[in-house]
Enzyme design. Structure first.
Site, PDB file in Angstrom:
ATOM      1  N   LYS A 126       1.856   3.237  -1.859  1.00  0.00           N
ATOM      2  CA  LYS A 126       0.478   3.102  -1.389  1.00  0.00           C
ATOM      3  C   LYS A 126      -0.431   4.162  -2.009  1.00  0.00           C
ATOM      4  O   LYS A 126      -1.640   4.148  -1.810  1.00  0.00           O
ATOM      5  CB  LYS A 126       0.427   3.226   0.135  1.00  0.00           C
ATOM      6  CG  LYS A 126       1.164   2.086   0.848  1.00  0.00           C
ATOM      7  CD  LYS A 126       0.946   2.172   2.337  1.00  0.00           C
ATOM      8  CE  LYS A 126       1.971   1.399   3.113  1.00  0.00           C
ATOM      9  NZ  LYS A 126       1.711  -0.048   3.142  1.00  0.00           N
ATOM     10  N   HIS A 160       1.387   0.740  13.363  1.00  0.00           N
ATOM     11  CA  HIS A 160       2.121  -0.199  12.514  1.00  0.00           C
ATOM     12  C   HIS A 160       3.504  -0.403  13.145  1.00  0.00           C
ATOM     13  O   HIS A 160       4.040   0.520  13.770  1.00  0.00           O
ATOM     14  CB  HIS A 160       2.254   0.459  11.136  1.00  0.00           C
ATOM     15  CG  HIS A 160       2.813  -0.409  10.051  1.00  0.00           C
ATOM     16  ND1 HIS A 160       4.163  -0.641   9.913  1.00  0.00           N
ATOM     17  CD2 HIS A 160       2.215  -1.070   9.037  1.00  0.00           C
ATOM     18  CE1 HIS A 160       4.357  -1.412   8.856  1.00  0.00           C
ATOM     19  NE2 HIS A 160       3.192  -1.685   8.307  1.00  0.00           N
ATOM     20  N   GLN A 212      -1.418   5.624   5.273  1.00  0.00           N
ATOM     21  CA  GLN A 212      -2.747   5.175   4.833  1.00  0.00           C
ATOM     22  C   GLN A 212      -3.717   6.324   4.635  1.00  0.00           C
ATOM     23  O   GLN A 212      -4.898   6.097   4.349  1.00  0.00           O
ATOM     24  CB  GLN A 212      -3.332   4.184   5.859  1.00  0.00           C
ATOM     25  CG  GLN A 212      -2.530   2.924   6.015  1.00  0.00           C
ATOM     26  CD  GLN A 212      -2.519   2.056   4.771  1.00  0.00           C
ATOM     27  OE1 GLN A 212      -3.326   2.232   3.856  1.00  0.00           O
ATOM     28  NE2 GLN A 212      -1.593   1.124   4.721  1.00  0.00           N
ATOM     29  N   ASP A 227       2.154   9.333  11.030  1.00  0.00           N
ATOM     30  CA  ASP A 227       2.362   8.320  10.005  1.00  0.00           C
ATOM     31  C   ASP A 227       1.168   8.399   9.061  1.00  0.00           C
ATOM     32  O   ASP A 227       0.080   7.929   9.391  1.00  0.00           O
ATOM     33  CB  ASP A 227       2.464   6.949  10.689  1.00  0.00           C
ATOM     34  CG  ASP A 227       2.394   5.789   9.708  1.00  0.00           C
ATOM     35  OD1 ASP A 227       2.222   6.027   8.497  1.00  0.00           O
ATOM     36  OD2 ASP A 227       2.498   4.635  10.172  1.00  0.00           O
ATOM     37  N   CYS A 276       1.319  -6.220  10.330  1.00  0.00           N
ATOM     38  CA  CYS A 276       2.408  -5.468  10.974  1.00  0.00           C
ATOM     39  C   CYS A 276       1.890  -4.649  12.145  1.00  0.00           C
ATOM     40  O   CYS A 276       2.368  -3.533  12.399  1.00  0.00           O
ATOM     41  CB  CYS A 276       3.127  -4.552   9.988  1.00  0.00           C
ATOM     42  SG  CYS A 276       3.883  -5.410   8.626  1.00  0.00           S
TER      43      CYS A 276
HETATM   44  C1  LIG Z   1       0.147   2.801   8.696  1.00  0.00           C
HETATM   45  C2  LIG Z   1       1.420   2.363   8.044  1.00  0.00           C
HETATM   46  N1  LIG Z   1       2.585   2.858   8.475  1.00  0.00           N
HETATM   47  C3  LIG Z   1       3.745   2.512   7.915  1.00  0.00           C
HETATM   48  C4  LIG Z   1       3.813   1.617   6.884  1.00  0.00           C
HETATM   49  C5  LIG Z   1       5.159   1.258   6.321  1.00  0.00           C
HETATM   50  O1  LIG Z   1       5.263   1.724   5.026  1.00  0.00           O
HETATM   51  P1  LIG Z   1       6.466   1.241   4.106  1.00  0.00           P
HETATM   52  O2  LIG Z   1       6.481  -0.247   4.171  1.00  0.00           O
HETATM   53  O3  LIG Z   1       6.091   1.754   2.748  1.00  0.00           O
HETATM   54  O4  LIG Z   1       7.695   1.862   4.624  1.00  0.00           O
HETATM   55  C6  LIG Z   1       2.627   1.053   6.420  1.00  0.00           C
HETATM   56  C7  LIG Z   1       2.602   0.060   5.343  1.00  0.00           C
HETATM   57  O5  LIG Z   1       3.268  -0.938   5.268  1.00  0.00           O
HETATM   58  C8  LIG Z   1       1.414   1.437   7.010  1.00  0.00           C
HETATM   59  O6  LIG Z   1       0.260   0.923   6.585  1.00  0.00           O
END
Ligand SMILES: Cc1ncc(COP(=O)(O)O)c(C=O)c1O
Lengths: 150, 426
Positions: free
Chosen positions: B242, B138, B219, B216, B384
């Site tokens: 999430k 991401h 998910q 990370d 993203c």
């Molecule tokens: C795999 C992953 N990493 C990071 C993020 C970023 O999370 P957030 O927008 O809650 O900071 C997301 C979701 O947007 C994601 O799906």
């Protein structure tokens, strides 16, 4: 589903499947790129100006049905227009999309009216206007250097 | 007891454990109609919905005991502080953290990853050093590393994935060396659902470098039981919104000794022991990394979301979502005009319930509009993860991502929605 039928009219689907004036214009005198950060779609507009007249316009890029059809119809509509007419066309089209009555009557949009269904889908308006913003940028002196080096 | 009777009993026990209709009733928003249809919410990877208990916990905090935490001796402040710290303890237990001081509250995964990149990365990266990512990251696990590399002269590398959307572990191992200072990767890919084998990644990394392993987990946490001690990584980041919790709150878990050696990320109140104009002394983790007034009510709500997940059971949730995934893949397999890039058809590989698909002759954006007209919320775009889209050779995909409250009927509604797309775009 009648609303969707208004949005995805045959003319739009036709221009999506077989976009007109698609590709690099060579030689071109100006070009500009439009970018929709929401979906990552990019459209590049090429113009060939003959003095103040739009002698030719093409576009390139990957986009949805709405942005592709809008760009395709736009390149047809703008060709042969003098600069003030082209500016008025852009203003009228953008007014049609934002539902702003003031600029709307100025120019007969003709075939472009098929895109009027988009205004009922606010999140898609940017798709329809992407090419038009790029056209405006190209008319206002897009980077001809970038074009000649391609 | 005869075998069939045992089977029936098992079935009953399972349905008692996981009753999707009962669970749906916990989420008020699922009753809502969209454009004349009952909402079919399949955009859980972007953000999930909240159960009533979470909404009530946040509301109850504001209605009955809210005050700033760690900053008052009065009754409300004490109560807020206790509830905030209790939430931290719940989160620690939930992810198997040995010590709740290792749990830092942040605004979300993005802030957690930026925190590690700046406070850990900036200290440890030198010119020529390497940060190893994967092609499926991401943007929030790419850009923070690019920023710190610009500041330090280190460089970002990405380990390749296979055409089936799996991390290529051999090539990943081949890219590790003594210059690798950080390995950062998703536990579960938000675009493909790929579940990376973190223990294997950690083992390879430890054998070939001194790199910290940053995971990370945005998910992963809503969909499977996560135990950071068992994973063996050094940092683990995730977001409340999430995992059926409030927005604006997230977590960075880090090994105690690593956090203790890291400088603050932000400066401000609540993170110092003493401030003079000459210098300041910082508190120990986690307070060192929680400058300013935190998101108190959202943190408390996150604690309740954790309890909700625990009482529902991560294993039953995973089983239910895996059934939805198999069902989806089965029906999509029958549609020759649908492709699922980066998803191996010969199963066997671990996937969370995320399906990214493309339809011949219909752009994802148009698909999203047509589905929305039927009350079906999916996401269209690059998710993203533009480098991943480039790798898969598609500008964008349509992504359906499932949560614990989704049903087989909703999978079928999605599929009839796709048929409608096909009818329009032919
Ligand atoms: C795999 C992953 N990493 C990071 C993020 C970023 O999370 P957030 O927008 O809650 O900071 C997301 C979701 O947007 C994601 O799906």
């Amino acid at each position: 589903m009648s609303d969707l039928r208004d949005l995805y009219q045959q003319v739009i689907l036709d221009h999506y499947r077989s976009p007109r004036n698609f590709g690099v214009l060579d030689p071109a005198t100006a070009c500009a790129e439009g970018h929709n950060p929401l979906c990552g779609d990019k459209i590049k507009i090429y113009l060939r100006m003959d003095g103040d007249r739009v002698d030719g316009a093409t576009f390139e890029g990957v986009g949805c049905a709405i942005s592709t059809a809008s760009a395709s119809l736009m390149t047809e509509a703008v060709r042969g227009l003098e600069r003030p007419q082209a500016d008025a066309l852009i203003a009228s089209f953008l007014a049609l999309m934002t539902g702003d009555g003031n600029g709307a009557a100025a120019v007969d949009l003709g075939k472009l009216e098929v895109l009027s269904g988009v205004k009922d889908y606010p999140v898609r308006i940017k798709c329809a206007t992407l090419a038009w913003h790029a056209l405006r940028a190209a008319l206002e002196g897009g980077d001809s250097e970038a074009v000649t080096t391609e | 007891m005869t075998a069939p009777a045992a089977a029936v009993e098992n079935e009953q026990r399972d349905s008692a454990v996981f009753d999707v209709e009962r669970l749906r009733a916990c989420f008020p928003i699922l009753e809502r109609e969209v454009r004349g249809h009952r909402l079919v919410y399949l955009d859980n990877a972007a953000s999930a919905q909240r159960p009533e208990v979470v909404i009530d916990a946040v509301s109850d905090c504001y209605r009955t005991y809210y005050a700033n935490a760690h900053r008052g001796v009065h009754a409300l402040s004490e109560q807020s502080t206790d509830a905030y710290e209790a939430a931290r303890a719940k989160v620690a237990r939930f992810i198997g953290a040995p010590d709740s001081h290792e749990v830092v509250f942040t605004r979300g995964t993005t802030e957690s990853l930026n925190l590690v990149a700046q406070s850990y990365g900036r200290r440890h990266l030198e010119p020529g050093d390497e940060v190893l990512l994967t092609e499926m990251e991401h943007h929030s696990n790419i850009v923070p590393w690019q920023l710190v590399c610009e500041q330090t002269g280190a460089r970002v590398l990405a380990a390749p994935i296979t055409d089936d959307g799996e991390l290529d572990l051999d090539r990943f191992a081949g890219m590790l060396n003594e210059r690798t200072r950080v390995v950062a990767l998703a536990h579960v890919s938000n675009a493909l659902g790929t579940v990376n084998d973190i223990p294997a990644v950690v083992e390879l990394t430890r054998a070939r470098s001194d790199a910290a392993v940053v995971v990370d987990g945005a998910q992963a946490v809503p969909h499977m039981a996560v135990d950071v001690a068992a994973l063996g990584c050094d940092f683990y980041a995730f977001s409340g919104h999430k995992m059926y919790g409030p927005g604006g709150i997230g977590v960075l878990w880090g090994r105690r000794e690593l956090l203790a050696a890291m400088p603050p990320y932000h400066g401000g109140g609540s993170m110092i022991t003493r401030v003079t104009f000459e210098r300041s002394e910082y508190m120990a983790p986690p307070q060192r990394f929680e400058a300013g007034t935190p998101a108190i009510a959202p943190a408390i709500g996150l604690g309740v979301a954790v309890e909700f997940l625990e009482s529902t059971g991560l294993d039953p949730i995973e089983r239910h979502e895996q059934e939805l995934l198999s069902h989806t893949m089965e029906v999509l397999n029958d549609l020759p005009w649908v492709r699922v890039p980066g998803h191996a058809s010969n199963a066997g590989s671990a996937r969370a319930a995320v399906v990214s698909l493309v339809i011949d002759g219909a752009h994802p954006h148009d698909v999203a509009t047509i589905l929305d007209e039927q009350g079906i919320a999916i996401r269209a775009g690059h998710h993203c993860a533009q480098p991943l889209m480039d790798r898969l050779g598609v500008p964008a995909t349509v992504r359906a991502s499932f949560g614990l409250y989704n049903t087989h009927e909703e999978v079928d509604l999605l599929v009839s929605g796709l048929h409608e797309v096909r009818r329009i775009f032919g």
